[in-house]
Design an enzyme around this catalytic site. Structure first.
Site, PDB file in Angstrom:
ATOM      1  CD  GLU A 100      -5.279   2.722  -3.179  1.00 33.07           C
ATOM      2  OE1 GLU A 100      -6.444   2.651  -2.814  1.00 33.07           O
ATOM      3  OE2 GLU A 100      -4.323   2.814  -2.383  1.00 33.07           O
TER       4      GLU A 100
ATOM      5  CG  HIS B 255      -1.951   1.070   1.158  1.00 31.87           C
ATOM      6  ND1 HIS B 255      -1.685   2.353   1.560  1.00 31.87           N
ATOM      7  CD2 HIS B 255      -3.228   1.063   0.702  1.00 31.87           C
ATOM      8  CE1 HIS B 255      -2.768   3.098   1.342  1.00 31.87           C
ATOM      9  NE2 HIS B 255      -3.715   2.337   0.826  1.00 31.87           N
TER      10      HIS B 255
HETATM   11  O1  G3P Z   1      -6.453   1.927   0.514  1.00 33.07           O
HETATM   12  C1  G3P Z   1      -7.366   2.868   0.087  1.00 33.07           C
HETATM   13  C2  G3P Z   1      -6.770   4.164  -0.145  1.00 33.07           C
HETATM   14  O2  G3P Z   1      -5.451   4.395   0.002  1.00 33.07           O
HETATM   15  C3  G3P Z   1      -7.594   5.207  -0.729  1.00 33.07           C
HETATM   16  O3  G3P Z   1      -7.884   6.037   0.341  1.00 33.07           O
HETATM   17  O4  G3P Z   1      -9.122   7.735   1.530  1.00 33.07           O
HETATM   18  O5  G3P Z   1      -8.560   8.057  -0.874  1.00 33.07           O
HETATM   19  O6  G3P Z   1     -10.280   6.373  -0.221  1.00 33.07           O
HETATM   20  P1  G3P Z   1      -9.030   7.099   0.164  1.00 33.07           P
END
Ligand code: G3P
Length: 224
Positions: A142, A94
């Site tokens: 992400e 992550h």
């Molecule tokens: O693991 C999920 C993440 O890093 C995204 O976070 O708060 O942008 O939904 P968020």
């Protein structure tokens, strides 16, 4: 068991994401999953895996494991122990718990030994391509700069999602694709699914909400 379409809520180390409050959140996920038929999983603190997996029927995941074997490794998270506590899988690399490629590879391999489903988080297309070659079960793209923000990856950077879908499919048809960062609304979810994802990984939109159940209801409606 993790099934797609899938929503994973990462409880991170938020104040409302551990102990009794984290469990209440998992119960909300359980009821929305039951009502909607959508698989909703929680990535939780290691110490909460056992309690949450006993008390709910949603898939519970680790946020991180260490690629170690039985032996003298004080303070590490042993894959077999995480499985034994009730986790069905783990996030790997992550953005807030990054590891190098050698460790990613070792973690995927140890997870396979221990029957844990692997969700490799990647920050960009290059990392996605090198990561896909290591054979995780799922990849979650992400962009770090959008994590925790109010603009979702599917709005701010739809190209990174479609490119992830196409590049990964050139490497393997067996790797499911998730995306995350800034996802908070039904529209954010539906745009991501239109771009070809199998699921969503999100955190703040649910965990920090005053009404997580209502948000979860809206998010599952975005699955097309
Ligand atoms: O693991 C999920 C993440 O890093 C995204 O976070 O708060 O942008 O939904 P968020």
């Amino acid at each position: 068991m993790l099934k797609t379409p899938l929503i994973i809520v990462n409880l991170k180390t938020y104040e409302k994401g551990f102990g009794n409050l984290g469990l209440a959140l998992c119960k909300d996920m359980e009821s929305v999953a039951q009502e909607s038929g959508v698989c909703i999983a929680a990535a939780v603190n290691t110490v909460d895996i056992f309690a949450y997996s006993q008390a709910t029927n949603i898939p519970i995941m680790a946020q991180h494991i260490d690629p170690i074997n039985f032996g003298a490794h004080t303070g590490h998270s042993l894959p077999e122990a995480v499985l034994n506590a009730g986790a069905v899988g783990t996030l790997i690399n992550h953005a807030e718990r990054q590891i190098d490629e050698e460790k990613i590879s070792a973690t995927i391999s140890r997870s396979r030994d221990s029957n844990l489903t692997t969700i490799l988080c990647t920050a960009d297309i290059d990392k996605t391509i090198s990561g896909a070659k290591l054979g995780p079960d799922m990849i979650a793209i992400e962009p770090p700069e959008l994590i925790g923000g109010d603009i979702s990856v599917s709005t701010a950077n739809p190209e990174i999602i479609s490119e992830t879908v196409s590049k990964v499919s050139e490497i393997s048809n067996n790797i499911k694709i998730l995306c995350g960062a800034g996802v908070k609304t039904r529209d954010d979810v539906s745009k991501a699914f239109e771009l070809g994802v199998d699921g969503i990984l999100l955190a703040s939109g649910v965990v920090l909400s005053d009404n997580p159940r209502k948000i979860l209801h809206e998010l599952v409606l975005g699955i097309v």
